[in-house]
Design an enzyme around this catalytic site. Structure first.
Site, PDB file in Angstrom:
ATOM      1  N   ASP A 176       0.799  -1.231   0.000  1.00  0.00           N
ATOM      2  CA  ASP A 176       0.000   0.000   0.000  1.00  0.00           C
ATOM      3  C   ASP A 176       0.833   1.283   0.000  1.00  0.00           C
ATOM      4  O   ASP A 176       1.998   1.290   0.404  1.00  0.00           O
ATOM      5  CB  ASP A 176      -0.879   0.045   1.257  1.00  0.00           C
ATOM      6  N   ASP A 177       0.178   2.359  -0.410  1.00  0.00           N
ATOM      7  CA  ASP A 177       0.626   3.750  -0.217  1.00  0.00           C
ATOM      8  C   ASP A 177       1.667   4.250  -1.216  1.00  0.00           C
ATOM      9  O   ASP A 177       2.210   5.334  -1.034  1.00  0.00           O
ATOM     10  CB  ASP A 177       1.164   4.000   1.211  1.00  0.00           C
TER      11      ASP A 177
ATOM     12  N   HIS B 213       3.580  -2.025   3.375  1.00  0.00           N
ATOM     13  CA  HIS B 213       3.620  -0.678   2.801  1.00  0.00           C
ATOM     14  C   HIS B 213       4.955  -0.448   2.095  1.00  0.00           C
ATOM     15  O   HIS B 213       5.713  -1.381   1.870  1.00  0.00           O
ATOM     16  CB  HIS B 213       3.373   0.361   3.899  1.00  0.00           C
TER      17      HIS B 213
ATOM     18  N   HIS C 223      -6.204   2.803  -3.793  1.00  0.00           N
ATOM     19  CA  HIS C 223      -6.161   3.062  -2.348  1.00  0.00           C
ATOM     20  C   HIS C 223      -6.648   4.491  -2.094  1.00  0.00           C
ATOM     21  O   HIS C 223      -6.300   5.094  -1.097  1.00  0.00           O
ATOM     22  CB  HIS C 223      -4.728   2.862  -1.866  1.00  0.00           C
TER      23      HIS C 223
ATOM     24  N   HIS D 126      -5.648   9.232   0.369  1.00  0.00           N
ATOM     25  CA  HIS D 126      -5.537   8.499   1.632  1.00  0.00           C
ATOM     26  C   HIS D 126      -6.279   9.147   2.788  1.00  0.00           C
ATOM     27  O   HIS D 126      -5.783   9.245   3.909  1.00  0.00           O
ATOM     28  CB  HIS D 126      -4.057   8.311   1.999  1.00  0.00           C
TER      29      HIS D 126
HETATM   30 ZN    ZN Z   1      -2.635   3.186   3.277  1.00  0.00          ZN
END
Ligand code: ZN
Length: 256
Positions: free
Chosen positions: A92-93, A238, A142, A146
């Site tokens: 993620d991210d 992440h 995602h 965020h």
């Molecule tokens: Zn995230």
């Protein structure tokens, strides 16, 4: 032009096929049935609607296997005799300054992942999402920036989801199939909207817990995953520096 139901299904099947079984990692010396589902449930954090999308996959050399993502966010074969020795890796991210390093480690292990990206980072890491896609990874959404979907107006949430889908479509040619809510928090609106968009809301069933400072230590990082590892685990990580530092060892350990 919207995809027909059949081609949409085929696309979902194809994507999960690529991710899941190429991501498959064999628990060579374990009885894979020794992890009851309630153990699985205990490690799941979810408030999202249950998804049960059926998908197929192949290991590219032999038979075609069929998988679905169950309500505990585990990847399970639709055939009871199918190969349960799979995990799903999700990152993620990104994109970030770690993305290409992570990709190199994944390539070393011949592993594909889902990169759940935030569109706001695209301007700083131009071309990285395309590289991920071209390397065979799946690009999941995602949201754009965020934000907690449960704390913003519906109109803002809509924009957060749609802007990201638009970017992903520009880069990959298709709308994203997979969606992960920031912080794992969804809202009634987001759940219903994603369903209408035919997107799969994903949480996770295993994690590096890389947001905890202790997980910067390689042993802790690996143990966070291994202690809850079960057939079909969807693993959350992440794009921190320490994820890059520890991914190679983690994959080696899972392969064992
Ligand atoms: Zn995230």
């Amino acid at each position: 032009m919207s995809l027909s139901k059949k081609s949409k299904k085929f696309y979902i099947i194809f994507i999960i096929l690529i991710i899941v079984v190429i991501v498959f990692i064999i628990f060579k010396n374990k009885n894979t049935d020794s992890y009851p589902m309630d153990t699985v449930a205990s490690v799941v954090k979810t408030d999202t609607k249950i998804v049960d999308k059926v998908a197929e996959n192949t290991n590219t050399t032999k038979s075609i296997a069929s998988y679905k993502i169950d309500k505990y966010f585990n990847v399970v074969p639709t055939d009871p005799n199918g190969n349960k020795k799979v995990v799903l890796l999700t990152i993620d991210d990104g994109p970030s300054n770690q993305s290409e390093n992570l990709m190199a480690i994944l390539a070393k292990h011949n592993v594909k992942a889902i990169f759940f990206i935030n569109g706001m980072h695209d301007k700083d890491y131009k071309g990285v999402i395309k590289k991920e896609f071209d390397a065979g990874h799946a690009i999941g959404s995602h949201t754009w920036s965020h934000q907690n979907l449960n704390k913003i107006k519906e109109s803002v949430a809509l924009k957060e989801i749609d802007s990201n889908s638009k970017l992903i479509k520009e880069i990959t040619g298709s709308n994203p199939i997979f969606f992960r809510s920031p912080f794992g928090v969804s809202s009634t609106f987001s759940r219903e909207y994603l369903k209408k968009q035919n997107m799969i809301s994903m949480n996770w069933s295993g994690s590096t817990k890389d947001w905890e400072k202790s997980a910067r230590d390689q042993k802790v990082f690996i143990n966070n995953v291994i202690k809850d590892l079960h057939p079909g685990t969807t693993i959350l990580m992440h794009e921190h520096q320490w994820d890059t530092d520890n991914l190679d060892a983690l994959l080696t350990e899972i392969e064992k």
